[in-house]
Design an enzyme around this catalytic site. Sequence first.
Site, PDB file in Angstrom:
ATOM      1  N   LEU A  44       0.826  -1.212   0.000  1.00 40.99           N
ATOM      2  CA  LEU A  44       0.000   0.000   0.000  1.00 40.99           C
ATOM      3  C   LEU A  44       0.859   1.261   0.000  1.00 40.99           C
ATOM      4  CD1 LEU A  44      -2.806   1.376   0.261  1.00 40.99           C
ATOM      5  CD2 LEU A  44      -2.571   1.125   2.747  1.00 40.99           C
ATOM      6  N   GLY A  55       2.382   7.898   3.136  1.00 42.40           N
ATOM      7  CA  GLY A  55       2.579   7.064   4.309  1.00 42.40           C
ATOM      8  C   GLY A  55       1.309   7.063   5.135  1.00 42.40           C
ATOM      9  N   SER A  56       1.216   8.009   6.088  1.00 34.91           N
ATOM     10  CA  SER A  56      -0.014   8.129   6.876  1.00 34.91           C
ATOM     11  C   SER A  56      -1.191   8.513   5.984  1.00 34.91           C
ATOM     12  CB  SER A  56       0.179   9.176   7.977  1.00 34.91           C
ATOM     13  OG  SER A  56       1.148   8.750   8.910  1.00 34.91           O
ATOM     14  N   GLU A  68       2.137   0.397  10.045  1.00 39.65           N
ATOM     15  CA  GLU A  68       0.682   0.130  10.090  1.00 39.65           C
ATOM     16  C   GLU A  68      -0.067   1.200  10.881  1.00 39.65           C
ATOM     17  OE1 GLU A  68      -0.903  -3.777  10.395  1.00 39.65           O
ATOM     18  OE2 GLU A  68       0.964  -4.694   9.700  1.00 39.65           O
ATOM     19  N   SER A  85       1.798   6.164  15.864  1.00 44.48           N
ATOM     20  CA  SER A  85       1.103   6.367  17.132  1.00 44.48           C
ATOM     21  C   SER A  85       0.203   7.597  17.079  1.00 44.48           C
ATOM     22  CB  SER A  85       2.116   6.497  18.270  1.00 44.48           C
ATOM     23  OG  SER A  85       2.711   5.227  18.534  1.00 44.48           O
ATOM     24  N   TYR A 102      -9.729   8.657  -3.769  1.00 42.38           N
ATOM     25  CA  TYR A 102      -9.633   7.344  -3.130  1.00 42.38           C
ATOM     26  C   TYR A 102     -10.665   6.350  -3.673  1.00 42.38           C
ATOM     27  CZ  TYR A 102     -13.750   8.278  -0.194  1.00 42.38           C
ATOM     28  OH  TYR A 102     -15.026   8.532   0.257  1.00 42.38           O
TER      29      TYR A 102
END
Length: 410
Positions: free
Chosen positions: A155, A161-162, A393, A396, A208
Amino acid sequence: MLRYHIIAEKIARHYYSNYKENLTIIMDTFKPLTHFTEDETMLREAAADFAKSAIAPLVHEMDEKAKLDPELVKQFFEMGLMGIEVPEELQGGGGTFFMSILAIEEIAKVDASTSVFMDVQNTLVNNAFLNFGSEDLNKRYLPRLAMDTVGAYALSEASSGSDAFSLKTKAEKKGDEYILNGNKLWITNGNEADIFLVFANVDPEKGYKGITGFVVERGFEGFSVGKKEDKLGIRASSTTELIMEDCRVPANNVIGEVGKGYKIAIETLNEGRIGIGAQMIGIAQGAFNAAIAYSKERKQFGKPISSFQGLQFQLAHMATEIEMARLLVYNAARLKMAGQPFLKEAAMAKYYASAVAEKVSSHAVEVFGGYGFVKEYPVEKFFRDSKIGKIYEGTSNMQLQTIAKLILQD
């Protein structure tokens, strides 16, 4: 415990005339989170034995070489640890999500690199097929994934990233094929995998809503594995770039619906975060176990350092933190299995378990003193391996954002 029995007995009396017979049924229903079924116990013990006998002797060498031992990879399949939830008719173990979580934790107590290797296979790749794959796709790929073929989940990209849904990889339909172009980054199992779940956008103008999942094989024309990252921790676990240059993918290798890849990505990663939580409590427990053993052996001022109250309090705090993290992870996994909402609990589990792994492994280094800072002893590796928990994944901060959003909706 007494109060628990009293409450159960009151429920039994209220709903059943023959309450003594049904009290046992109720007590079996309301079991502690740390109670395991016979199957769960058997897999947990098998994974623990495998970690100690087969993985432990190779940990240092694999970390130094930054490479998984090929024979060990084969043993993971032979042990049935790469297809735990895959149905038996598709050559899998026919187990449960919680069984995967227990195995991930046990392996991580010895080595986080091999733990994440099997974690990605079970909680991301296999689960994506089980939840969204067509009957045809599952028959073609799940037996391979359960028996002898490593999978990877693709992905992330250099600029996404985030913000995963800003991915740039494109897919264009041409006849009975899709042509994929783009690069993926930070792909776990990239070197070992032969089956890749790749997310690309079939219609960038839709944002998206154009994202679609594709099953890509290593041998497909136009696909290649690029640079392998040289990492701080989980070094034996390969993290690579994937390159697609006019990569030709059969149209029947679309997983789920065209344009609904974002749904696959979100739901699979939600489950995957529980797996990362399990990995982190494994790391914390492994570091803690090493610290306990060393504190009983190391003597200062004529007695073991475990006899000093200052260290005892530190160890007690570490044990409490691990147990809190474990309960969060187990609760999220049980909710998922029960078909209940678990997004908030999964985010909490990953967030807290990652923090605990870093804190406990850091304290473990301090328990070892100067020895904790050298590679001859195990805790410095636990410390290095723990850092990734706050990053992959979903960082935090992203977990905190998810938790805040959900609690403010209540």
